[in-house]
Design an enzyme around this catalytic site. Structure first.
Site, short mmCIF file in Angstrom:
data_model
loop_
_atom_site.label_atom_id
_atom_site.label_comp_id
_atom_site.label_asym_id
_atom_site.label_seq_id
_atom_site.Cartn_x
_atom_site.Cartn_y
_atom_site.Cartn_z
N LYS A 180 -21.35 -20.92 36.97
CA LYS A 180 -20.75 -19.64 37.34
C LYS A 180 -21.36 -18.49 36.54
O LYS A 180 -21.63 -17.41 37.09
CB LYS A 180 -19.23 -19.68 37.12
CG LYS A 180 -18.49 -20.52 38.15
CD LYS A 180 -17.00 -20.53 37.85
CE LYS A 180 -16.24 -21.30 38.92
NZ LYS A 180 -16.30 -20.62 40.24
N GLU A 231 -26.58 -12.06 27.40
CA GLU A 231 -27.77 -12.36 26.60
C GLU A 231 -28.07 -13.86 26.59
O GLU A 231 -29.16 -14.28 26.92
CB GLU A 231 -27.58 -11.86 25.16
CG GLU A 231 -27.58 -10.35 25.03
CD GLU A 231 -28.95 -9.75 25.30
OE1 GLU A 231 -29.97 -10.43 25.10
OE2 GLU A 231 -29.00 -8.58 25.71
N SER A 274 -14.36 -36.01 16.15
CA SER A 274 -13.76 -34.70 15.87
C SER A 274 -12.40 -34.57 16.54
O SER A 274 -11.45 -34.01 15.96
CB SER A 274 -14.70 -33.60 16.36
OG SER A 274 -14.14 -32.33 16.13
N ASP A 293 -9.59 -27.05 23.30
CA ASP A 293 -10.98 -26.61 23.11
C ASP A 293 -11.95 -27.80 23.03
O ASP A 293 -12.96 -27.73 22.35
CB ASP A 293 -11.12 -25.73 21.88
CG ASP A 293 -10.78 -26.48 20.59
OD1 ASP A 293 -10.13 -27.54 20.67
OD2 ASP A 293 -11.17 -26.01 19.51
N ARG A 351 -19.60 -20.47 24.76
CA ARG A 351 -19.71 -19.17 24.11
C ARG A 351 -20.72 -18.32 24.87
O ARG A 351 -21.85 -18.75 25.13
CB ARG A 351 -20.16 -19.32 22.66
CG ARG A 351 -20.22 -18.00 21.89
CD ARG A 351 -20.70 -18.24 20.47
NE ARG A 351 -19.82 -19.18 19.78
CZ ARG A 351 -20.20 -19.96 18.78
NH1 ARG A 351 -21.45 -19.93 18.36
NH2 ARG A 351 -19.34 -20.77 18.21
N GLU A 358 -12.45 -23.74 26.86
CA GLU A 358 -12.30 -22.53 26.05
C GLU A 358 -13.57 -21.70 26.15
O GLU A 358 -14.67 -22.20 25.89
CB GLU A 358 -12.03 -22.85 24.59
CG GLU A 358 -11.78 -21.58 23.77
CD GLU A 358 -11.78 -21.82 22.26
OE1 GLU A 358 -10.83 -21.39 21.60
OE2 GLU A 358 -12.75 -22.41 21.75
#
Length: 246
Positions: free
Chosen positions: A34, A52, A63, A86, A91, A153
């Protein structure tokens, strides 16, 4: 027979864990697609892309287990899914603050996505100076036998915000004690300077765009002469441009 039963249980556990992690991988791939579409759309139609770069990650089983133990929660896949939002993270780094809210609004308008939560750390930074826009987005994943709804997330920030957050993480990586007050002040001061730089660069960007728009007003057909598709530039024939003018 007892060993055979144990092997079957281990095989089933491995299957369920693999499927569990796989749906997060697919949800992340869906979100990345997307973003790639939006990026290319901006580039082709507006000759400018606000995005960017992107970076994605999936938490490792180790984890995930450590986080569940810290939460003192039951170690089951349904409970993990309910407790940890998450597991899949994306990001997105933008050029300017205004672009963050523009693209965020576009994502939130997509019918197949459901926004579960929005945390705006740009308008309301964390005490240490951290700034970013966090979205928890539920993404549909179509498997061979069912449809899954998976939480991803999405962290959205500018280059300056990302630079500050990356260095802050490196400075305090594995530092478990309280941060001295003078360092906390310096860290917050650095975040404020990064935000000031964002505002300055956005103002310059806006002013240059206004100059460019005024120049194009003098010859409104000048920007129509060239078209870029698949990273190739095509020049439109003069007769075609004349036809547009008519």
């Amino acid at each position: 027979m007892h060993i055979d039963n144990q092997l079957e249980k281990l095989k089933q556990l491995k299957y369920e864990l693999t499927r569990f992690m796989m749906i997060y991988k697919f949800a992340l791939a869906e979100m990345e697609t997307k973003i790639d579409i939006l990026k290319e759309e901006f580039q082709l139609l507006h000759d400018y892309s606000p995005i960017e770069h992107t970076k994605s990650r999936i938490k490792s089983p180790e984890s995930i287990m450590k986080k569940m133990l810290r939460k003192n929660s039951e170690l089951s896949l349904p409970q993990i899914r309910a407790s940890i939002k998450d597991i899949a993270g994306l990001r997105i780094t933008f050029s300017f603050i205004s672009d963050i809210y523009q693209v965020s609004a576009m994502l939130q308008k997509q019918d197949d996505l459901k926004v579960l939560e929005v945390k705006d750390y740009i308008k309301n930074p964390k005490p240490n100076g951290y700034q970013s826009l966090h979205l928890l987005i539920e993404v549909p994943v179509f498997m061979s036998d069912c449809q899954e709804h998976v939480c991803v997330e999405v962290q959205i920030r500018t280059i300056a915000m990302d630079f500050w957050a990356s260095l802050e993480h490196k400075i305090f990586y594995k530092y478990s004690q309280a941060v001295p007050e003078n360092l906390t002040r310096e860290l917050k001061n650095a975040a404020d300077k990064a935000y000031e730089l964002d505002l300055q660069m956005e103002r310059l960007h806006r002013e240059i765009k206004e100059i460019k728009d005024s120049q194009e007003d003098e010859d409104p057909f000048s920007e129509l002469r060239d078209m870029i598709l698949n990273n190739q530039q095509f020049s439109l024939p003069d007769n075609f441009v004349k036809l547009l003018k008519e």
